[in-house]
Design a protein around this motif. Structure first.
Motif, PDB file in Angstrom:
ATOM      1  N   CYS A 187      -0.654  36.853  29.427  1.00 45.30           N
ATOM      2  CA  CYS A 187       0.511  36.661  30.309  1.00 45.30           C
ATOM      3  C   CYS A 187       1.645  36.005  29.527  1.00 45.30           C
ATOM      4  O   CYS A 187       2.805  36.409  29.650  1.00 45.30           O
ATOM      5  CB  CYS A 187       0.158  35.765  31.497  1.00 45.30           C
ATOM      6  SG  CYS A 187      -0.767  36.586  32.795  1.00 45.30           S
ATOM      7  N   ALA A 188       1.298  34.982  28.739  1.00 46.01           N
ATOM      8  CA  ALA A 188       2.327  34.255  27.989  1.00 46.01           C
ATOM      9  C   ALA A 188       3.071  35.194  27.037  1.00 46.01           C
ATOM     10  O   ALA A 188       4.299  35.123  26.919  1.00 46.01           O
ATOM     11  CB  ALA A 188       1.691  33.097  27.218  1.00 46.01           C
ATOM     12  N   LEU A 189       2.337  36.090  26.387  1.00 52.76           N
ATOM     13  CA  LEU A 189       2.978  37.066  25.495  1.00 52.76           C
ATOM     14  C   LEU A 189       3.977  37.923  26.257  1.00 52.76           C
ATOM     15  O   LEU A 189       5.102  38.145  25.812  1.00 52.76           O
ATOM     16  CB  LEU A 189       1.926  38.014  24.917  1.00 52.76           C
ATOM     17  CG  LEU A 189       1.290  37.693  23.589  1.00 52.76           C
ATOM     18  CD1 LEU A 189       0.348  38.828  23.206  1.00 52.76           C
ATOM     19  CD2 LEU A 189       2.348  37.519  22.488  1.00 52.76           C
ATOM     20  N   ARG A 190       3.548  38.390  27.407  1.00 51.64           N
ATOM     21  CA  ARG A 190       4.403  39.257  28.216  1.00 51.64           C
ATOM     22  C   ARG A 190       5.624  38.520  28.760  1.00 51.64           C
ATOM     23  O   ARG A 190       6.599  39.150  29.153  1.00 51.64           O
ATOM     24  CB  ARG A 190       3.591  39.853  29.370  1.00 51.64           C
ATOM     25  CG  ARG A 190       2.663  40.976  28.915  1.00 51.64           C
ATOM     26  CD  ARG A 190       1.578  41.248  29.949  1.00 51.64           C
ATOM     27  NE  ARG A 190       0.777  42.420  29.623  1.00 51.64           N
ATOM     28  CZ  ARG A 190      -0.164  42.465  28.677  1.00 51.64           C
ATOM     29  NH1 ARG A 190      -0.416  41.383  27.953  1.00 51.64           N
ATOM     30  NH2 ARG A 190      -0.851  43.571  28.455  1.00 51.64           N
ATOM     31  N   LEU A 191       5.519  37.196  28.840  1.00 50.83           N
ATOM     32  CA  LEU A 191       6.646  36.411  29.345  1.00 50.83           C
ATOM     33  C   LEU A 191       7.573  35.969  28.217  1.00 50.83           C
ATOM     34  O   LEU A 191       8.448  35.135  28.415  1.00 50.83           O
ATOM     35  CB  LEU A 191       6.129  35.211  30.143  1.00 50.83           C
ATOM     36  CG  LEU A 191       5.468  35.603  31.474  1.00 50.83           C
ATOM     37  CD1 LEU A 191       4.627  34.448  32.025  1.00 50.83           C
ATOM     38  CD2 LEU A 191       6.514  36.028  32.502  1.00 50.83           C
ATOM     39  N   GLY A 192       7.349  36.514  27.016  1.00 52.62           N
ATOM     40  CA  GLY A 192       8.327  36.308  25.948  1.00 52.62           C
ATOM     41  C   GLY A 192       7.960  35.331  24.861  1.00 52.62           C
ATOM     42  O   GLY A 192       8.799  35.035  24.005  1.00 52.62           O
ATOM     43  N   ALA A 193       6.735  34.807  24.867  1.00 55.58           N
ATOM     44  CA  ALA A 193       6.361  33.870  23.805  1.00 55.58           C
ATOM     45  C   ALA A 193       6.365  34.584  22.455  1.00 55.58           C
ATOM     46  O   ALA A 193       5.988  35.753  22.365  1.00 55.58           O
ATOM     47  CB  ALA A 193       4.977  33.298  24.085  1.00 55.58           C
ATOM     48  N   LYS A 194       6.786  33.867  21.397  1.00 57.73           N
ATOM     49  CA  LYS A 194       6.808  34.466  20.061  1.00 57.73           C
ATOM     50  C   LYS A 194       5.425  34.425  19.441  1.00 57.73           C
ATOM     51  O   LYS A 194       5.032  35.308  18.701  1.00 57.73           O
ATOM     52  CB  LYS A 194       7.790  33.696  19.167  1.00 57.73           C
ATOM     53  CG  LYS A 194       9.244  33.925  19.555  1.00 57.73           C
ATOM     54  CD  LYS A 194      10.117  34.069  18.305  1.00 57.73           C
ATOM     55  CE  LYS A 194      11.503  34.537  18.683  1.00 57.73           C
ATOM     56  NZ  LYS A 194      12.370  33.389  19.062  1.00 57.73           N
TER      57      LYS A 194
END
Lengths: 275, 465
Positions: free
Chosen positions: B301-308
Motif C-alpha cells: 500500500c505504501a508503495l502505491r501511495l507514493g513512497a520512494k
C-alpha cells in the motif's frame, strides 16, 4: 440512517444536534462519545455526547465547525440524515460522591460537561462550574450551566467577558476545599487546569478525544502517554488523570494531518466530491 | 490393452497478473483470474484421487475433486454450487486463502510437479457466478429460532450463512459501518476488491441473514441481553487490537500501527483522498516492521501511495516469515526491499515531533522457540541508524477485549482469547465463539472453518433444547 430531529445554532459556526438513536440513548452515560459518518465518502468523526434523552430516544452532540467534516455537518438541517452513528464509546465518567467538584469546560466541550455536572449534582456533590471560550461570542451553554451549578465562573481568553484566562483559578484553588476537578475542552485548557491543580494534589480528570479512526481500540491513532505508558483514549479513556498525561506529545499528534485537513477543506469549499 | 493415458501436464497454468511497473501506481487487483479456457486446462491436470487428500487440508471441507471434475465438464453452474456447499464466501477464499499450506499442500500432483491451483479454480467459479448474479438455493424450513452473531468477519459471516441455510433467523451485529471485518478493513483492494466483499455480504443477506452495522456488542448490548432476545449467540469478534513494541519514540508522528494504516487506506479509502475524507500520510522512506501478510499488505500500500523506498524490517530470516510465498513474490516484484535479522531499538524524532530515523540492531537465530521457529537474538554492538519518515508497525494483533470485559462468567485465557471446546462452545450455555477471538490471530479460512463448526454445534444444541 440516523435522523437529525433537532438542530439549534448556539453561536455562529457552533450547532447543537439531536440525533434519533434510541438504542444508543438507553446505554449512554456522561463522558462517553459517539462516532458518526455523514455520507459514503465521510470520515469517522468522534464527538462527545452532550445529553441523552431516553423518552425521546435522542442523543445530543455539539459541533464547532473547524474543518471540512464539521463544516459539512453544520450545513445539515433538521430532518436530514447521517449515514452512520456508533456508540456509546469509551468508558463512562466516574460519577461518585466526592464533595465539591470543580468542573471546567472550554469551547464546545462545555455542552458535554453540562451532562456530567447534572450527574455530579444528582450524586450529591457541590459543583463549582467554570466555562470559557476564546471570546464572548463563542461562549455556549451559560444559562444551562448556571441552572445546574452551585456557582458559575466565566472566563474568556481576551477577558472581554468574565475573567481573562484561567489564572483566577489559582486563588480559587487556594481558598476553597475542592475534592475533584473535571476538565473538558481544548488540550491547552486541560493542560493549564492540570498544572494549576498539581501543587494542590487535587485529583484532576481530563477528557481526551485525540485523532481517532475506528474508536473501538483497533487503530491506535488515539494513543496517548499517561504516566509513561501508552494508552488508547478510545477504550482506556476518554477520561485520564490530568497529572499523568503527556500533553506536549498529544498536541503534536493532534497536528499530524493538518496539511491534509486543510486540503480537504479547500476541496470541499470548491465543491469537490461527487459520490 | 487400455488406451494410452494422455500425458498430464506437470506445470500449473499461470495466473495472468498486472505488470508490476503498472500496478504500483494503482489499487486495482493484481491477479486477474483465469479465463474459462485456462480454468478448464488447469482442471484437466487433476488426478481425481479417490482419497482426496486435498479435502483433508480444507478447513471447510469443500468436495474439491467433485468441483474440479465439473469444471472439466464445463458445468460451471454445478461446480460453484458444489463449492458453496462448503463455503459461502468463495470469491474471497479463492483470493486470500493460503492454499499452498492447505488443500494444495496435500495435492498428489504436487509430488511430481506443481499442485493443482485449487484456489484459482475456486476464484474462477466464484467470479463466473458473480458476473451472472448469485443463485440462492432453497434452504431448510424455518426453525422459528434466532441466533445472534457478534462480528461480521469471516467467522461470523460463515456461521450466519450456515445457520440461515439450516432455517435459523441469524442477526449479525457489526461494530464498524461495513460488514467484512478484516476482509474490509485489513486486506487491501489490490488483493481483495472491496466490491467483492460487499457482494458476498449481500449474498449472505439474501440467504436471509440480517446484518446490523454500527452495533458494538459490549457497549450497545451485553451478551446477557442478547441471550434474552436470541436462542443462542456466536462470538466472532476477531483479533483487531494492534500490538506495539513499547520502545522509545513509538508515539512520534509518522508512526502507525498496521491496523491504523490499513483501516485508513482500505476501509476509509484514503488512497482516494480528498474525494474520500480520511487522509493518510506516506513519506519517502517507509519502514514496515514485521514479517507477516499484514506487513506485506502495508508495504505494498505504501508503495502505491507514493513512497520512494519501502523496507520490510523483520527480526528473523526469510524462512521464518509467516507469509504466503505468493505475497512475498508480489512484494519483491513491486520493489519492496527486505531487511532480515534486524529489529528496531528506538525511533528518533525531529524538532516537530515527527519520526526521522530509526535505530536498529542486527539479530542472529538461536534455538527454536514456542512457535517452533528459531528465536532471534540481538547481536551485541551491531546497532545502526537508518533514516525513515514513515513507520508501520505490523507485529501482530491481539483479541478484541470488550466482550470478555463485559460478560460475566465467560472463561478467558491469559492471552485474552475465549475458551471453547472443539466445537466452539464457551463456558456460558448457548454462547459459542470461533475464529481469531478463540485462536488468536490466524487466517481467514481457519476463522471460516470455526464459524462452520460452531454453526453445526449451535444447530445440535438448539435441536435438543
Amino acid at each position: 440512517m440516523y435522523k437529525i430531529v433537532a438542530k439549534r445554532e448556539l453561536v455562529p459556526h457552533t450547532s447543537l444536534f439531536e440525533f434519533s438513536a434510541k438504542e444508543i440513548t438507553a446505554k449512554t452515560k456522561p463522558g462517553q462519545f459517539v462516532i458518526l459518518r455523514i455520507d459514503e465518502g465521510g470520515e469517522r468523526i468522534p464527538l462527545t455526547i452532550a445529553d441523552a434523552n431516553v423518552e425521546k430516544g435522542t442523543i445530543t452532540v455539539v459541533c464547532h465547525e473547524v474543518g471540512k467534516s464539521t463544516k459539512q455537518l453544520g450545513s445539515l438541517k433538521e430532518g436530514d440524515c447521517i449515514l452512520d452513528l456508533l456508540g456509546p464509546l469509551g468508558k463512562p465518567a466516574e460519577i461518585g460522591k466526592f464533595g465539591t467538584v470543580l468542573c471546567v469546560g472550554g469551547g464546545v466541550m462545555v455542552a458535554p460537561l453540562h451532562f456530567q455536572v447534572k450527574a455530579f449534582r444528582e450524586a450529591g456533590n457541590k459543583v463549582i462550574g467554570v466555562i470559557g471560550a476564546r471570546t464572548e461570542s463563542h461562549l455556549i451553554f451559560e444559562d444551562e450551566m448556571r441552572e445546574v451549578c452551585d456557582e458559575l465562573y466565566v472566563a474568556t481568553d481576551d477577558g472581554i467577558r468574565g475573567y481573562k484566562g484561567l489564572d483566577f483559578l489559582k486563588e480559587l484553588l487556594k481558598e476553597r476545599k475542592i475534592d475533584r476537578v473535571i476538565a473538558m475542552g481544548p488540550i491547552v485548557t486541560l493542560k493549564t487546569v492540570s498544572e494549576l491543580t498539581r501543587p494542590h494534589g487535587i485529583p484532576t480528570i481530563v477528557n481526551l478525544i485525540p485523532i481517532m479512526v475506528d474508536g473501538m481500540g483497533m487503530c491506535g491513532a488515539c494513543r496517548v502517554t499517561v504516566g509513561g505508558k501508552t494508552m488508547f483514549a478510545c477504550v482506556d479513556g476518554p477520561d485520564f488523570d490530568g497529572h499523568q498525561v503527556d500533553f506536549e506529545e498529544l498536541m503534536t499528534r493532534m497536528k499530524m494531518f493538518t496539511p491534509q485537513e486543510k486540503l480537504a477543506f479547500v476541496f470541499y469549499e470548491q465543491g469537490g466530491r461527487s459520490l | 490393452m487400455s488406451k494410452p493415458k494422455p500425458k498430464i501436464k506437470k506445470e500449473v497454468v499461470p495466473m495472468p497478473k498486472q505488470d508490476p511497473k503498472e500496478r504500483i501506481r494503482n489499487f486495482n487487483e493484481v491477479a486477474l483470474g483465469y479465463t474459462e479456457e485456462q480454468a478448464v486446462a488447469e482442471a484437466e491436470r487433476c488426478l481425481q484421487c479417490v482419497k482426496a487428500p486435498c479435502v483433508q487440508g480444507c478447513p471447510v471441507e469443500i468436495d474439491i475433486p467433485a468441483f474440479i471434475q465439473l469444471i472439466r465438464e464445463r458445468k460451471f453452474d454445478e461446480a460453484i454450487r458444489k463449492v458453496k456447499e462448503g463455503n459461502s464466501l468463495p470469491a474471497i477464499c479463492g483470493r486470500v486463502c493460503p492454499q499452498e499450506a492447505q488443500c494444495q499442500a496435500n495435492c498428489t500432483m504436487g509430488k511430481v510437479g506443481d499442485p493443482i491451483s485449487i484456489g484459482r479454480l475456486e476464484r474462477f467459479l466464484a467470479d463466473w457466478e458473480r458476473q451472472r448474479g448469485y443463485e440462492i438455493l432453497q434452504h431448510s424450513n424455518s426453525t422459528g429460532k434466532r441466533v445472534a452473531i457478534v462480528g461480521a468477519g469471516p467467522a461470523g459471516l460463515t456461521a450466519a450463512a450456515d445457520l440461515a441455510k439450516l432455517g435459523y433467523e441469524a442477526v449479525i451485529f457489526e461494530a464498524l459501518h461495513k460488514p467484512g471485518g478484516v476482509l474490509i478493513y485489513g486486506i487491501p483492494e489490490f488483493r481483495l476488491p472491496k466490491k467483492i466483499v460487499e457482494e458476498e455480504a449481500e449474498y449472505i443477506e439474501k440467504l436471509g441473514v440480517t446484518i446490523k452495522t454500527n452495533a458494538m456488542i459490549g457497549k450497545l448490548y451485553t451478551i446477557k441481553e442478547l441471550l434474552e432476545q436470541f436462542d443462542a449467540v456466536f462470538i466472532g469478534t476477531g483479533a483487531g487490537l494492534p500490538r506495539f513494541m513499547r520502545i522509545p519514540g513509538e508515539n512520534l508522528c509518522g508512526i502507525y500501527s498496521a491496523n491504523e494504516f490499513l483501516i485508513r487506506v482500505n476501509l476509509m479509502k484514503a488512497y482516494d483522498f480528498p474525494r474520500f475524507d480520511t487522509p493518510v500520510f506516506v513519506g519517502e522512506k517507509v519502514a514496515v516492521i514485521g514479517g507477516g501478510n499484514t506487513a506485506m499488505d502495508s508495504a505494498r500500500c505504501a508503495l502505491r501511495l507514493g513512497a520512494k523506498e519501502v523496507k520490510i524490517v523483520y527480526r528473523r530470516s526469510r524462512q521464518e516469515m509467516p507469509t504466503r510465498a505468493e505475497e512475498v513474490e508480489n512484494a519483491e516484484e513491486e520493489g519492496v526491499v527486505f531487511e532480515f535479522l534486524t529489529n528496531p531499538r528506538r525511533f528518533i524524532g525531529n524538532d516537530r515531533g515527527w519520526v526521522k530515523a530509526m535505530e536498529c540492531i542486527r539479530m542472529r537465530l538461536g534455538e527454536p522457540d514456542a512457535s517452533g521457529r528459531r528465536r532471534p537474538i540481538p547481536i551485541e554492538d551491531s546497532e545502526f541508524t537508518t533514516d525513515v519518515d514513515t513507520v508501520i508497525m505490523a507485529i501482530g494483533r491481539t483479541p478484541n477485549p470488550i466482550i470478555q470485559q463485559t460478560t460475566e462468567g465467560l472463561q478467558v485465557t491469559k492471552w485474552g482469547t475465549i475458551v471453547t471446546d472443539e466445537n466452539g462452545k464457551t463456558s456460558i450455555e448457548g454462547v459459542y465463539a470461533g475464529g481469531d477471538i478463540v485462536t488468536g490471530q490466524a487466517t481467514v479460512i481457519s476463522a471460516m472453518g470455526a464459524g462452520k463448526k460452531a454453526a453445526k454445534a449451535i444447530h445440535q444444541y438448539l435441536m435438543k433444547k
